[in-house]
Design an enzyme around this catalytic site. Structure first.
Site, PDB file in Angstrom:
ATOM      1  N   LYS A  14     -14.613 -24.264   3.432  1.00 58.42           N
ATOM      2  CA  LYS A  14     -14.864 -25.710   3.491  1.00 58.42           C
ATOM      3  C   LYS A  14     -14.211 -26.438   2.304  1.00 58.42           C
ATOM      4  O   LYS A  14     -13.627 -27.494   2.477  1.00 58.42           O
ATOM      5  CB  LYS A  14     -16.379 -25.997   3.510  1.00 58.42           C
ATOM      6  N   ARG A  89     -27.698 -29.377   5.802  1.00 54.41           N
ATOM      7  CA  ARG A  89     -27.895 -27.938   5.907  1.00 54.41           C
ATOM      8  C   ARG A  89     -29.200 -27.577   6.608  1.00 54.41           C
ATOM      9  O   ARG A  89     -29.498 -26.389   6.773  1.00 54.41           O
ATOM     10  CB  ARG A  89     -27.935 -27.352   4.498  1.00 54.41           C
ATOM     11  N   ARG A 128     -14.142 -14.807  -4.615  1.00 54.41           N
ATOM     12  CA  ARG A 128     -14.274 -16.090  -5.309  1.00 54.41           C
ATOM     13  C   ARG A 128     -15.090 -15.910  -6.593  1.00 54.41           C
ATOM     14  O   ARG A 128     -14.804 -16.525  -7.610  1.00 54.41           O
ATOM     15  CB  ARG A 128     -14.948 -17.108  -4.376  1.00 54.41           C
ATOM     16  N   ARG A 134     -19.500 -18.648 -10.619  1.00 55.68           N
ATOM     17  CA  ARG A 134     -20.758 -19.037  -9.966  1.00 55.68           C
ATOM     18  C   ARG A 134     -21.676 -17.832  -9.860  1.00 55.68           C
ATOM     19  O   ARG A 134     -21.315 -16.819  -9.261  1.00 55.68           O
ATOM     20  CB  ARG A 134     -20.463 -19.588  -8.561  1.00 55.68           C
ATOM     21  N   ARG A 146     -27.888 -16.065   0.790  1.00 57.34           N
ATOM     22  CA  ARG A 146     -27.264 -17.325   1.225  1.00 57.34           C
ATOM     23  C   ARG A 146     -26.869 -17.246   2.695  1.00 57.34           C
ATOM     24  O   ARG A 146     -27.007 -18.214   3.441  1.00 57.34           O
ATOM     25  CB  ARG A 146     -26.055 -17.644   0.350  1.00 57.34           C
TER      26      ARG A 146
HETATM   27  P1  AMP Z   1     -22.427 -24.780  -1.803  1.00 59.56           P
HETATM   28  O1  AMP Z   1     -21.470 -25.019  -2.922  1.00 59.56           O
HETATM   29  O2  AMP Z   1     -22.338 -25.799  -0.727  1.00 59.56           O
HETATM   30  O3  AMP Z   1     -22.389 -23.369  -1.292  1.00 59.56           O
HETATM   31  O4  AMP Z   1     -23.902 -24.971  -2.430  1.00 59.56           O
HETATM   32  C1  AMP Z   1     -24.379 -24.159  -3.494  1.00 59.56           C
HETATM   33  C2  AMP Z   1     -25.895 -24.219  -3.542  1.00 59.56           C
HETATM   34  O5  AMP Z   1     -26.326 -25.568  -3.767  1.00 59.56           O
HETATM   35  C3  AMP Z   1     -26.605 -23.791  -2.267  1.00 59.56           C
HETATM   36  O6  AMP Z   1     -26.758 -22.379  -2.167  1.00 59.56           O
HETATM   37  C4  AMP Z   1     -27.947 -24.509  -2.426  1.00 59.56           C
HETATM   38  O7  AMP Z   1     -28.776 -23.859  -3.364  1.00 59.56           O
HETATM   39  C5  AMP Z   1     -27.515 -25.837  -3.035  1.00 59.56           C
HETATM   40  N1  AMP Z   1     -27.198 -26.825  -1.970  1.00 59.56           N
HETATM   41  C6  AMP Z   1     -25.976 -27.392  -1.720  1.00 59.56           C
HETATM   42  N2  AMP Z   1     -26.047 -28.236  -0.690  1.00 59.56           N
HETATM   43  C7  AMP Z   1     -27.337 -28.207  -0.254  1.00 59.56           C
HETATM   44  C8  AMP Z   1     -28.036 -28.853   0.810  1.00 59.56           C
HETATM   45  N3  AMP Z   1     -27.412 -29.697   1.636  1.00 59.56           N
HETATM   46  N4  AMP Z   1     -29.347 -28.568   0.949  1.00 59.56           N
HETATM   47  C9  AMP Z   1     -29.993 -27.732   0.124  1.00 59.56           C
HETATM   48  N5  AMP Z   1     -29.395 -27.079  -0.886  1.00 59.56           N
HETATM   49  C10 AMP Z   1     -28.077 -27.312  -1.080  1.00 59.56           C
END
Ligand code: AMP
Length: 192
Positions: A14, A89, A128, A134, A146
Protein backbone atom coordinates in the site's frame (compact mmCIF):
# COMPACT_ATOMS: atom_id res chain seq x y z
CA UNK A 1 -13.02 14.82 -5.77
CA UNK A 2 -11.88 11.21 -5.51
CA UNK A 3 -11.90 9.43 -2.15
CA UNK A 4 -9.92 6.23 -2.61
CA UNK A 5 -9.54 3.54 0.03
CA UNK A 6 -6.34 1.62 -0.65
CA UNK A 7 -6.92 -1.66 1.10
CA UNK A 8 -4.89 -4.77 1.80
CA UNK A 9 -3.09 -6.70 4.52
CA UNK A 10 0.15 -5.49 6.12
CA UNK A 11 2.95 -5.91 3.56
CA UNK A 12 0.61 -5.80 0.54
CA UNK A 13 2.42 -2.78 -0.97
CA UNK A 14 0.00 0.00 0.00
CA UNK A 15 2.83 2.42 0.85
CA UNK A 16 4.73 1.77 -2.40
CA UNK A 17 1.62 2.07 -4.55
CA UNK A 18 0.44 5.18 -2.66
CA UNK A 19 3.63 6.99 -3.70
CA UNK A 20 2.98 6.16 -7.35
CA UNK A 21 -0.69 7.21 -7.13
CA UNK A 22 0.33 10.53 -5.55
CA UNK A 23 2.90 11.15 -8.31
CA UNK A 24 0.32 10.49 -11.04
CA UNK A 25 -2.89 11.94 -9.61
CA UNK A 26 -1.65 14.46 -7.02
CA UNK A 27 -3.90 13.06 -4.31
CA UNK A 28 -3.35 13.75 -0.62
CA UNK A 29 -2.07 10.71 1.32
CA UNK A 30 -3.78 9.93 4.59
CA UNK A 31 -2.02 6.96 6.19
CA UNK A 32 -3.14 6.33 9.75
CA UNK A 33 -0.05 4.15 10.39
CA UNK A 34 2.24 7.02 9.27
CA UNK A 35 0.28 9.50 11.40
CA UNK A 36 0.60 7.29 14.48
CA UNK A 37 4.33 6.78 13.82
CA UNK A 38 4.76 10.57 13.58
CA UNK A 39 2.96 11.06 16.90
CA UNK A 40 5.14 8.33 18.39
CA UNK A 41 8.39 9.92 17.22
CA UNK A 42 7.24 13.31 18.54
CA UNK A 43 6.27 11.76 21.89
CA UNK A 44 2.75 13.22 21.88
CA UNK A 45 0.00 11.96 24.18
CA UNK A 46 -1.69 10.29 21.22
CA UNK A 47 1.61 8.65 20.25
CA UNK A 48 2.06 7.22 23.74
CA UNK A 49 -1.49 5.90 23.72
CA UNK A 50 -1.08 4.28 20.29
CA UNK A 51 2.32 2.78 21.06
CA UNK A 52 1.13 -0.06 23.27
CA UNK A 53 -1.32 -1.24 20.62
CA UNK A 54 1.06 -0.80 17.69
CA UNK A 55 3.95 -2.63 19.35
CA UNK A 56 1.79 -5.70 19.82
CA UNK A 57 0.32 -5.55 16.33
CA UNK A 58 -3.14 -4.74 17.70
CA UNK A 59 -5.52 -2.06 16.46
CA UNK A 60 -5.69 1.33 18.14
CA UNK A 61 -9.28 1.85 19.45
CA UNK A 62 -11.77 3.05 16.82
CA UNK A 63 -12.73 6.31 18.55
CA UNK A 64 -9.07 7.40 18.71
CA UNK A 65 -8.44 6.66 15.01
CA UNK A 66 -11.73 8.22 13.85
CA UNK A 67 -11.04 11.47 15.74
CA UNK A 68 -7.53 11.72 14.26
CA UNK A 69 -8.79 11.10 10.69
CA UNK A 70 -11.65 13.60 11.11
CA UNK A 71 -9.18 16.34 12.03
CA UNK A 72 -6.85 15.43 9.16
CA UNK A 73 -9.58 15.42 6.48
CA UNK A 74 -10.58 18.95 7.41
CA UNK A 75 -6.99 20.14 6.88
CA UNK A 76 -7.19 19.40 3.14
CA UNK A 77 -10.55 20.71 1.91
CA UNK A 78 -9.32 21.59 -1.61
CA UNK A 79 -7.51 18.34 -2.51
CA UNK A 80 -8.38 16.75 -5.88
CA UNK A 81 -8.41 13.42 -4.14
CA UNK A 82 -7.51 11.58 -0.95
CA UNK A 83 -5.94 8.14 -0.53
CA UNK A 84 -7.02 6.48 2.68
CA UNK A 85 -4.19 4.05 3.46
CA UNK A 86 -4.55 1.71 6.42
CA UNK A 87 -7.97 3.17 7.22
CA UNK A 88 -10.77 2.11 7.65
CA UNK A 89 -9.62 -1.11 9.31
CA UNK A 90 -12.88 -2.04 11.05
CA UNK A 91 -16.53 -1.79 10.01
CA UNK A 92 -17.26 0.91 12.66
CA UNK A 93 -14.39 2.95 11.17
CA UNK A 94 -15.89 2.52 7.67
CA UNK A 95 -19.32 3.61 8.93
CA UNK A 96 -17.78 6.65 10.66
CA UNK A 97 -15.88 7.58 7.48
CA UNK A 98 -19.04 7.33 5.37
CA UNK A 99 -20.87 9.60 7.84
CA UNK A 100 -17.99 12.08 7.98
CA UNK A 101 -17.76 12.32 4.17
CA UNK A 102 -21.56 12.57 3.85
CA UNK A 103 -21.51 15.54 6.24
CA UNK A 104 -19.12 17.20 3.77
CA UNK A 105 -21.27 16.29 0.74
CA UNK A 106 -18.81 13.58 -0.31
CA UNK A 107 -18.55 9.80 -0.40
CA UNK A 108 -16.03 7.03 -0.96
CA UNK A 109 -15.41 6.72 -4.71
CA UNK A 110 -14.05 3.20 -4.49
CA UNK A 111 -11.86 0.75 -2.65
CA UNK A 112 -8.87 -0.89 -4.33
CA UNK A 113 -7.91 -4.09 -2.51
CA UNK A 114 -4.40 -5.48 -3.00
CA UNK A 115 -4.60 -9.26 -2.75
CA UNK A 116 -1.41 -11.07 -1.64
CA UNK A 117 -1.04 -14.60 -0.22
CA UNK A 118 -0.15 -14.83 3.47
CA UNK A 119 3.25 -16.52 3.04
CA UNK A 120 4.37 -13.77 0.64
CA UNK A 121 3.24 -11.11 3.15
CA UNK A 122 5.37 -12.60 5.90
CA UNK A 123 8.44 -12.63 3.64
CA UNK A 124 7.87 -8.99 2.64
CA UNK A 125 7.27 -7.76 6.21
CA UNK A 126 10.40 -9.51 7.53
CA UNK A 127 12.42 -7.97 4.70
CA UNK A 128 10.99 -4.50 5.41
CA UNK A 129 11.86 -5.01 9.10
CA UNK A 130 15.56 -5.22 8.19
CA UNK A 131 15.52 -1.52 7.26
CA UNK A 132 12.27 0.04 8.56
CA UNK A 133 13.25 -0.08 12.23
CA UNK A 134 9.58 -0.83 12.96
CA UNK A 135 9.21 -3.05 16.03
CA UNK A 136 6.02 -4.48 14.54
CA UNK A 137 7.93 -5.62 11.41
CA UNK A 138 10.55 -7.58 13.31
CA UNK A 139 9.12 -10.23 15.58
CA UNK A 140 7.42 -13.31 14.23
CA UNK A 141 4.72 -13.18 16.92
CA UNK A 142 3.86 -9.54 16.13
CA UNK A 143 3.81 -10.15 12.40
CA UNK A 144 1.50 -13.13 12.85
CA UNK A 145 -0.78 -11.14 15.14
CA UNK A 146 -1.12 -8.31 12.61
CA UNK A 147 -2.16 -10.78 9.93
CA UNK A 148 -4.61 -12.44 12.34
CA UNK A 149 -6.12 -9.04 13.27
CA UNK A 150 -6.41 -8.24 9.55
CA UNK A 151 -8.22 -11.51 8.83
CA UNK A 152 -10.62 -11.14 11.75
CA UNK A 153 -11.33 -7.41 11.97
CA UNK A 154 -10.33 -5.82 8.69
CA UNK A 155 -11.52 -8.20 5.96
CA UNK A 156 -15.17 -7.38 6.82
CA UNK A 157 -14.43 -3.82 5.61
CA UNK A 158 -13.95 -5.20 2.06
CA UNK A 159 -17.40 -6.81 2.31
CA UNK A 160 -18.81 -3.51 3.55
CA UNK A 161 -17.67 -1.72 0.37
CA UNK A 162 -18.45 -4.71 -1.86
CA UNK A 163 -22.06 -4.40 -0.69
CA UNK A 164 -21.94 -0.81 -2.01
CA UNK A 165 -20.44 -2.10 -5.31
CA UNK A 166 -17.26 -0.17 -4.60
CA UNK A 167 -14.73 -3.00 -4.13
CA UNK A 168 -12.08 -3.41 -6.85
CA UNK A 169 -9.71 -6.34 -6.20
CA UNK A 170 -6.19 -6.08 -7.67
CA UNK A 171 -3.63 -8.89 -7.76
CA UNK A 172 -0.82 -7.57 -5.53
CA UNK A 173 1.90 -9.99 -6.64
CA UNK A 174 4.10 -9.31 -9.68
CA UNK A 175 5.83 -6.27 -11.15
CA UNK A 176 5.18 -3.03 -9.24
CA UNK A 177 4.36 -1.30 -12.53
CA UNK A 178 1.84 -3.97 -13.59
CA UNK A 179 0.09 -3.73 -10.22
CA UNK A 180 0.10 0.07 -10.51
CA UNK A 181 -1.50 -0.07 -13.97
CA UNK A 182 -4.29 -2.26 -12.60
CA UNK A 183 -4.84 0.23 -9.76
CA UNK A 184 -4.98 3.12 -12.27
CA UNK A 185 -7.60 1.28 -14.34
CA UNK A 186 -9.73 0.93 -11.22
CA UNK A 187 -9.31 4.60 -10.24
CA UNK A 188 -10.11 5.74 -13.79
CA UNK A 189 -13.35 3.75 -13.64
CA UNK A 190 -14.56 5.58 -10.50
CA UNK A 191 -17.52 7.90 -10.96
CA UNK A 192 -16.36 11.52 -10.58
P1 AMP B 1 0.23 0.36 9.27
O1 AMP B 1 1.43 1.22 9.04
O2 AMP B 1 -0.95 0.80 8.49
O3 AMP B 1 0.52 -1.11 9.14
O4 AMP B 1 -0.18 0.58 10.81
C1 AMP B 1 0.70 0.26 11.88
C2 AMP B 1 -0.09 0.10 13.17
O5 AMP B 1 -0.77 1.33 13.48
C3 AMP B 1 -1.19 -0.95 13.13
O6 AMP B 1 -0.70 -2.26 13.38
C4 AMP B 1 -2.11 -0.45 14.25
O7 AMP B 1 -1.58 -0.74 15.52
C5 AMP B 1 -2.05 1.06 14.05
N1 AMP B 1 -3.09 1.51 13.09
C6 AMP B 1 -2.88 2.09 11.87
N2 AMP B 1 -4.04 2.36 11.27
C7 AMP B 1 -5.02 1.95 12.12
C8 AMP B 1 -6.45 1.94 12.05
N3 AMP B 1 -7.09 2.41 10.98
N4 AMP B 1 -7.11 1.42 13.11
C9 AMP B 1 -6.48 0.95 14.19
N5 AMP B 1 -5.14 0.91 14.31
C10 AMP B 1 -4.41 1.41 13.29
Amino acid sequence: MINLVLFGPPGAGKGTQSEKIIAKYGFVHLSTGDLFRKHLSEGTELGLLAKKYMNEGNLVPDEVVIKMVGEKIKENPSASGVIFDGFPRTVPQAQALDALLASMGQSISGMVGLEVPEEELKIRIRKRGETSGRADDQEEEKINNRIKVYNEETIPVANFYAAQKKYHPVQGVGEIETIFNAICSAIDSFPN
